[in-house]
Design a protein around this motif. Sequence first.
Motif, PDB file in Angstrom:
ATOM      1  N   TYR A   1       8.916  12.780   0.009  1.00 21.08           N
ATOM      2  CA  TYR A   1       8.100  11.573  -0.177  1.00 21.08           C
ATOM      3  C   TYR A   1       8.012  11.203  -1.651  1.00 21.08           C
ATOM      4  N   GLU A   2       7.838   9.913  -1.898  1.00 18.86           N
ATOM      5  CA  GLU A   2       7.629   9.423  -3.256  1.00 18.86           C
ATOM      6  C   GLU A   2       6.183   8.955  -3.406  1.00 18.86           C
ATOM      7  N   VAL A   3       5.595   9.313  -4.537  1.00 18.64           N
ATOM      8  CA  VAL A   3       4.287   8.797  -4.923  1.00 18.64           C
ATOM      9  C   VAL A   3       4.583   7.689  -5.923  1.00 18.64           C
ATOM     10  N   LYS A   4       4.137   6.472  -5.597  1.00 21.87           N
ATOM     11  CA  LYS A   4       4.480   5.313  -6.418  1.00 21.87           C
ATOM     12  C   LYS A   4       3.225   4.536  -6.779  1.00 21.87           C
ATOM     13  N   VAL A   5       3.306   3.805  -7.880  1.00 20.91           N
ATOM     14  CA  VAL A   5       2.259   2.872  -8.264  1.00 20.91           C
ATOM     15  C   VAL A   5       2.881   1.490  -8.395  1.00 20.91           C
ATOM     16  N   ALA A   6       2.047   0.478  -8.251  1.00 21.44           N
ATOM     17  CA  ALA A   6       2.507  -0.904  -8.400  1.00 21.44           C
ATOM     18  C   ALA A   6       1.315  -1.772  -8.777  1.00 21.44           C
ATOM     19  N   LYS A   7       1.638  -2.895  -9.390  1.00 17.27           N
ATOM     20  CA  LYS A   7       0.640  -3.924  -9.697  1.00 17.27           C
ATOM     21  C   LYS A   7       0.967  -5.144  -8.848  1.00 17.27           C
ATOM     22  N   LEU A   8      -0.045  -5.702  -8.233  1.00 15.30           N
ATOM     23  CA  LEU A   8       0.147  -6.806  -7.303  1.00 15.30           C
ATOM     24  C   LEU A   8      -0.759  -7.969  -7.659  1.00 15.30           C
ATOM     25  N   LYS A   9      -0.299  -9.168  -7.373  1.00 11.54           N
ATOM     26  CA  LYS A   9      -1.146 -10.360  -7.434  1.00 11.54           C
ATOM     27  C   LYS A   9      -0.443 -11.423  -6.611  1.00 11.54           C
ATOM     28  N   GLY A  10      -1.194 -12.050  -5.715  1.00 10.42           N
ATOM     29  CA  GLY A  10      -0.623 -13.049  -4.822  1.00 10.42           C
ATOM     30  C   GLY A  10      -0.341 -12.463  -3.458  1.00 10.42           C
ATOM     31  N   GLU A  11       0.608 -13.081  -2.753  1.00 10.53           N
ATOM     32  CA  GLU A  11       0.938 -12.673  -1.386  1.00 10.53           C
ATOM     33  C   GLU A  11       2.325 -12.057  -1.331  1.00 10.53           C
ATOM     34  N   PHE A  12       2.447 -10.976  -0.574  1.00 15.88           N
ATOM     35  CA  PHE A  12       3.734 -10.355  -0.328  1.00 15.88           C
ATOM     36  C   PHE A  12       4.292 -10.928   0.976  1.00 15.88           C
ATOM     37  N   VAL A  13       5.462 -10.500   1.380  1.00 22.61           N
ATOM     38  CA  VAL A  13       6.095 -10.985   2.611  1.00 22.61           C
ATOM     39  C   VAL A  13       5.624 -10.158   3.804  1.00 22.61           C
ATOM     40  N   TRP A  14       5.568 -10.786   4.964  1.00 24.57           N
ATOM     41  CA  TRP A  14       5.317 -10.048   6.204  1.00 24.57           C
ATOM     42  C   TRP A  14       6.516  -9.142   6.448  1.00 24.57           C
ATOM     43  N   HIS A  15       6.263  -7.877   6.773  1.00 28.58           N
ATOM     44  CA  HIS A  15       7.360  -6.944   7.009  1.00 28.58           C
ATOM     45  C   HIS A  15       6.898  -5.754   7.838  1.00 28.58           C
ATOM     46  N   THR A  16       7.872  -4.979   8.269  1.00 31.73           N
ATOM     47  CA  THR A  16       7.637  -3.795   9.095  1.00 31.73           C
ATOM     48  C   THR A  16       8.483  -2.650   8.559  1.00 31.73           C
ATOM     49  N   HIS A  17       7.928  -1.449   8.602  1.00 32.77           N
ATOM     50  CA  HIS A  17       8.700  -0.233   8.337  1.00 32.77           C
ATOM     51  C   HIS A  17       8.826   0.467   9.689  1.00 32.77           C
ATOM     52  N   GLU A  18       9.971   0.291  10.333  1.00 34.88           N
ATOM     53  CA  GLU A  18      10.158   0.782  11.699  1.00 34.88           C
ATOM     54  C   GLU A  18      10.061   2.299  11.832  1.00 34.88           C
ATOM     55  N   ASP A  19      10.486   3.035  10.799  1.00 40.94           N
ATOM     56  CA  ASP A  19      10.625   4.477  10.939  1.00 40.94           C
ATOM     57  C   ASP A  19       9.598   5.306  10.192  1.00 40.94           C
ATOM     58  N   THR A  20       8.632   4.674   9.529  1.00 44.57           N
ATOM     59  CA  THR A  20       7.703   5.476   8.744  1.00 44.57           C
ATOM     60  C   THR A  20       6.346   4.802   8.585  1.00 44.57           C
ATOM     61  N   ASP A  21       5.316   5.638   8.471  1.00 45.52           N
ATOM     62  CA  ASP A  21       3.998   5.164   8.084  1.00 45.52           C
ATOM     63  C   ASP A  21       4.021   4.899   6.584  1.00 45.52           C
ATOM     64  N   GLU A  22       3.000   4.174   6.097  1.00 45.26           N
ATOM     65  CA  GLU A  22       2.909   3.860   4.664  1.00 45.26           C
ATOM     66  C   GLU A  22       1.443   3.978   4.248  1.00 45.26           C
ATOM     67  N   LEU A  23       1.174   4.786   3.235  1.00 45.23           N
ATOM     68  CA  LEU A  23      -0.181   4.934   2.717  1.00 45.23           C
ATOM     69  C   LEU A  23      -0.341   4.035   1.501  1.00 45.23           C
ATOM     70  N   LEU A  24      -1.387   3.210   1.497  1.00 43.92           N
ATOM     71  CA  LEU A  24      -1.711   2.316   0.385  1.00 43.92           C
ATOM     72  C   LEU A  24      -3.124   2.638  -0.080  1.00 43.92           C
ATOM     73  N   MET A  25      -3.289   2.924  -1.374  1.00 38.92           N
ATOM     74  CA  MET A  25      -4.606   3.210  -1.940  1.00 38.92           C
ATOM     75  C   MET A  25      -4.835   2.323  -3.152  1.00 38.92           C
ATOM     76  N   VAL A  26      -6.013   1.720  -3.227  1.00 37.04           N
ATOM     77  CA  VAL A  26      -6.337   0.846  -4.354  1.00 37.04           C
ATOM     78  C   VAL A  26      -6.861   1.690  -5.514  1.00 37.04           C
ATOM     79  N   VAL A  27      -6.266   1.493  -6.692  1.00 32.37           N
ATOM     80  CA  VAL A  27      -6.698   2.148  -7.922  1.00 32.37           C
ATOM     81  C   VAL A  27      -7.680   1.230  -8.655  1.00 32.37           C
ATOM     82  N   SER A  28      -7.324  -0.052  -8.777  1.00 32.25           N
ATOM     83  CA  SER A  28      -8.212  -1.040  -9.394  1.00 32.25           C
ATOM     84  C   SER A  28      -7.963  -2.385  -8.730  1.00 32.25           C
TER      85      SER A  28
END
Length: 125
Positions: free
Chosen positions: A34-61
């Motif tokens: 598994y990869e532990v990743k960080v990202a910065k977001l603003k606005g809207e992302f695209v609708w999508h699906t990950h067919e083969d895996t769960d995805e954990l999202l945690m807010v830092v700020s």
Amino acid sequence: MSITEVPGPVSIGERLSRFTELWSQKRIAAVNDYEVKVAKLKGEFVWHTHEDTDELLMVVSGRLTVQFRKGDVVLDPGELVVVPRGVEHRTVAAEETAILLLEPAGVLNTGDAGGAMTRAAEALD
């Protein structure tokens, strides 16, 4: 099993301070396959699906809305959600929001949707 050196801590805040671009995942650690990743977001992302895996999202700020076809989940700093495999979703951030993600190595950020926002995670070691 032995280790050759003692692993040091990884400062999420320090890693986030190293970049400014939005919607670009940065790999800060690995746990097994598994990869532990960080990202910065603003606005809207695209609708999508990950067919083969769960995805954990945690807010830092900031504040993140994870939209599902059946309703939304709003996350504040320190909160997380696990998006089950095969569930269509998208993320929306009205203000700049920093997140931490945990998912298998090689998972594309846009899942099955592809498109202009698709980016491979970059190492930020």
